[in-house]
Design a protein around this motif. Structure first.
Motif, mmCIF file in Angstrom:
data_model
loop_
_atom_site.group_PDB
_atom_site.id
_atom_site.type_symbol
_atom_site.label_atom_id
_atom_site.label_comp_id
_atom_site.label_asym_id
_atom_site.label_seq_id
_atom_site.Cartn_x
_atom_site.Cartn_y
_atom_site.Cartn_z
ATOM 1 N N UNK A 1 0.836 -1.201 0.000
ATOM 2 C CA UNK A 1 0.000 0.000 0.000
ATOM 3 C C UNK A 1 0.869 1.249 0.000
ATOM 4 N N UNK A 2 0.489 2.228 -0.800
ATOM 5 C CA UNK A 2 1.198 3.499 -0.838
ATOM 6 C C UNK A 2 0.803 4.349 0.362
ATOM 7 N N UNK A 3 1.724 5.221 0.775
ATOM 8 C CA UNK A 3 1.456 6.127 1.897
ATOM 9 C C UNK A 3 0.932 7.462 1.395
ATOM 10 N N UNK A 4 0.308 8.193 2.301
ATOM 11 C CA UNK A 4 -0.097 9.560 2.050
ATOM 12 C C UNK A 4 -0.032 10.308 3.375
ATOM 13 N N UNK A 5 -0.117 11.625 3.302
ATOM 14 C CA UNK A 5 -0.048 12.440 4.515
ATOM 15 C C UNK A 5 -1.331 13.239 4.687
ATOM 16 N N UNK A 6 -1.649 13.511 5.938
ATOM 17 C CA UNK A 6 -2.815 14.339 6.238
ATOM 18 C C UNK A 6 -2.543 15.174 7.487
ATOM 19 N N UNK A 7 -3.197 16.320 7.534
ATOM 20 C CA UNK A 7 -3.122 17.181 8.712
ATOM 21 C C UNK A 7 -4.294 16.868 9.636
ATOM 22 N N UNK A 8 -3.984 16.756 10.932
ATOM 23 C CA UNK A 8 -5.009 16.504 11.944
ATOM 24 C C UNK A 8 -5.008 17.626 12.975
ATOM 25 N N UNK A 9 -6.141 17.788 13.635
ATOM 26 C CA UNK A 9 -6.250 18.762 14.724
ATOM 27 C C UNK A 9 -5.572 18.178 15.957
ATOM 28 N N UNK A 10 -4.457 18.792 16.347
ATOM 29 C CA UNK A 10 -3.695 18.279 17.488
ATOM 30 C C UNK A 10 -4.288 18.722 18.816
ATOM 31 N N UNK A 11 -4.831 19.926 18.858
ATOM 32 C CA UNK A 11 -5.402 20.470 20.090
ATOM 33 C C UNK A 11 -6.303 21.636 19.720
ATOM 34 N N UNK A 12 -7.167 21.996 20.634
ATOM 35 C CA UNK A 12 -8.075 23.125 20.383
ATOM 36 C C UNK A 12 -7.391 24.424 20.813
ATOM 37 N N UNK A 13 -7.367 25.416 19.935
ATOM 38 C CA UNK A 13 -6.687 26.668 20.277
ATOM 39 C C UNK A 13 -7.479 27.508 21.260
ATOM 40 N N UNK A 14 -6.761 28.301 22.010
ATOM 41 C CA UNK A 14 -7.349 29.359 22.826
ATOM 42 C C UNK A 14 -6.927 30.679 22.198
ATOM 43 N N UNK A 15 -7.878 31.456 21.741
ATOM 44 C CA UNK A 15 -7.533 32.668 21.009
ATOM 45 C C UNK A 15 -7.057 32.316 19.615
ATOM 46 N N UNK A 16 -6.027 32.996 19.160
ATOM 47 C CA UNK A 16 -5.514 32.791 17.811
ATOM 48 C C UNK A 16 -4.809 31.440 17.708
ATOM 49 N N UNK A 17 -5.140 30.612 16.698
ATOM 50 C CA UNK A 17 -4.461 29.321 16.556
ATOM 51 C C UNK A 17 -2.973 29.490 16.301
ATOM 52 N N UNK A 18 -2.229 28.442 16.616
ATOM 53 C CA UNK A 18 -0.788 28.408 16.367
ATOM 54 C C UNK A 18 -0.448 27.095 15.666
ATOM 55 N N UNK A 20 1.147 24.713 16.759
ATOM 56 C CA UNK A 20 1.056 23.573 17.670
ATOM 57 C C UNK A 20 -0.324 22.913 17.647
ATOM 58 N N UNK A 21 -1.314 23.584 17.089
ATOM 59 C CA UNK A 21 -2.653 23.010 17.023
ATOM 60 C C UNK A 21 -2.826 22.035 15.863
ATOM 61 N N UNK A 22 -1.771 21.844 15.052
ATOM 62 C CA UNK A 22 -1.846 20.991 13.867
ATOM 63 C C UNK A 22 -0.816 19.869 13.973
ATOM 64 N N UNK A 23 -1.159 18.711 13.431
ATOM 65 C CA UNK A 23 -0.264 17.556 13.478
ATOM 66 C C UNK A 23 -0.252 16.891 12.109
ATOM 67 N N UNK A 24 0.926 16.764 11.504
ATOM 68 C CA UNK A 24 1.080 16.127 10.200
ATOM 69 C C UNK A 24 1.423 14.657 10.407
ATOM 70 N N UNK A 25 0.601 13.758 9.867
ATOM 71 C CA UNK A 25 0.804 12.328 10.055
ATOM 72 C C UNK A 25 0.855 11.631 8.703
#
Length: 338
Positions: A1-18, A20-25
């Motif tokens: 099987x071939x691989x692919x990448x996706x972005x996931x929500x790592x955490x919920x931001x407080x105020x303006x997102x940063x 750190x709220x995103x996770x590439x897997x």
């Protein structure tokens, strides 16, 4: 099987997102089932409304779950198909994932006609933002010849189209935006009658009043906050306010007290109406046909701000709240095989 990448929500931001709220897997590409299509992402949209989906709160768009992939408007190329409606090589658009590849049911996808314009426009002027502007301006704000129309967030993907549609309706159009480059674009290229840089204007209410000496007949609101406060006293009798977005409030940790300005609506008998593009789901074909016609007749201009590289998708999203884009903000993930 071939691989692919996706972005996931790592955490919920407080105020303006940063970042750190995103996770590439990296994951394995899923298998296709009956009626499903494997799509390779060419362009991914980032939009202000996505900020609401990062909250664990009820809204018109379902919130994303922490640890799960996020969704976005995507233009992609069909690699494999188990559906009669599509075959390999077709260009499609739909609400898929922040991912290099995604599997979707065929009924979730729409064919993109490259003859209408560059395929990227299916996420902008010939996609959700353009259709939002079309119905929000022409049916909710309802401008007519001689009206004065104000558009906040006028240099964005929705506002820039909305303002031009008001101009094509014979109205006098005033836009607000956050830089001189943006206001120059509105005035010099899009034909706005006046454009105000709200970040550099000390007396915003005075500047809007000066640009609208006969008051305001229609207001297309993408921003809310102080700009809307400045517009409100200038609403004419029977004015129409189309509430499309409130980007000035999206990162607020507390909602401001109010509203305190509703008394003006008694005097002006103005109509204030919020709307969603989904309200017009069955009429997209009508909007796209007219928008495409305006483009081909050189009556409607658009601009795209393209961020190259899937790795930079979160940065492209965060840039929306810094006002770095003019027109539609996109991420180019891959080039189309020709």
């Amino acid at each position: 099987m071939a691989d692919t990448r996706q972005w996931r929500l790592a955490s919920r931001p407080t105020g303006t997102p940063t970042a750190e709220n995103f996770d590439l897997v990296t994951i394995e590409r899923p298998d296709l089932g009956p009626g499903e299509v494997l799509v390779r992402t060419l362009y991914q949209s980032v939009d202000p409304y996505m900020r609401g989906r990062m909250r664990d709160a009820e809204s018109y768009a379902e919130p994303w779950d922490v640890g799960e992939p996020m969704q976005a408007g995507v233009v992609g190329e069909v690699l494999e198909s188990e559906a009669d409606a599509f075959e390999a090589g077709d260009v499609v658009t739909g609400n898929l994932l922040w991912a290099e590849h995604a599997v979707a049911d065929a009924d979730e996808l729409r064919q993109v006609n490259p003859d209408l314009g560059p395929v990227s426009t299916a996420l902008g002027v010939l996609g959700m933002p353009g259709v939002t502007a079309y119905f929000g301006m022409l049916e909710v704000a309802d401008p007519g010849p001689g009206d004065t129309v104000v558009v906040s967030g006028a240099a964005g993907a929705v506002g820039s189209v909305a303002g031009q549609l008001a101009r094509l309706s014979g109205a006098r159009v005033v836009g607000t935006a956050g830089s001189d480059e943006k206001t120059d674009w509105l005035s010099d290229e899009l034909g706005f009658d006046a454009a105000i840089n709200y970040k550099e204007t000390e007396d915003l209410a005075g500047a809007i009043a000066e640009a609208c000496p006969d008051g305001i007949d229609a207001y297309f609101d993408n921003v809310g906050g102080p700009i809307t406060d400045a517009v409100w006293p200038l609403l004419n009798v029977r004015a129409r306010v189309a509430v499309c977005g409130q980007i000035s409030q999206y990162n607020a940790t507390e909602q401001p007290t109010g509203p305190r300005k509703l008394g003006k609506l008694i005097q002006s008998r103005a109509r204030v109406e919020g709307f969603l593009v989904g309200d017009y789901e069955g009429r997209w074909g009508e909007a796209l046909e007219r928008l495409s016609g305006f483009i081909h007749e050189d009556e409607l201009q658009y601009r795209e701000h393209v961020v190259e590289g899937f790795e930079d998708a979160p940065d492209a999203f965060l840039g929306l709240f810094e006002g770095e884009n003019i027109g539609k903000q996109l991420v180019q993930v891959a080039e189309r095989d020709v």
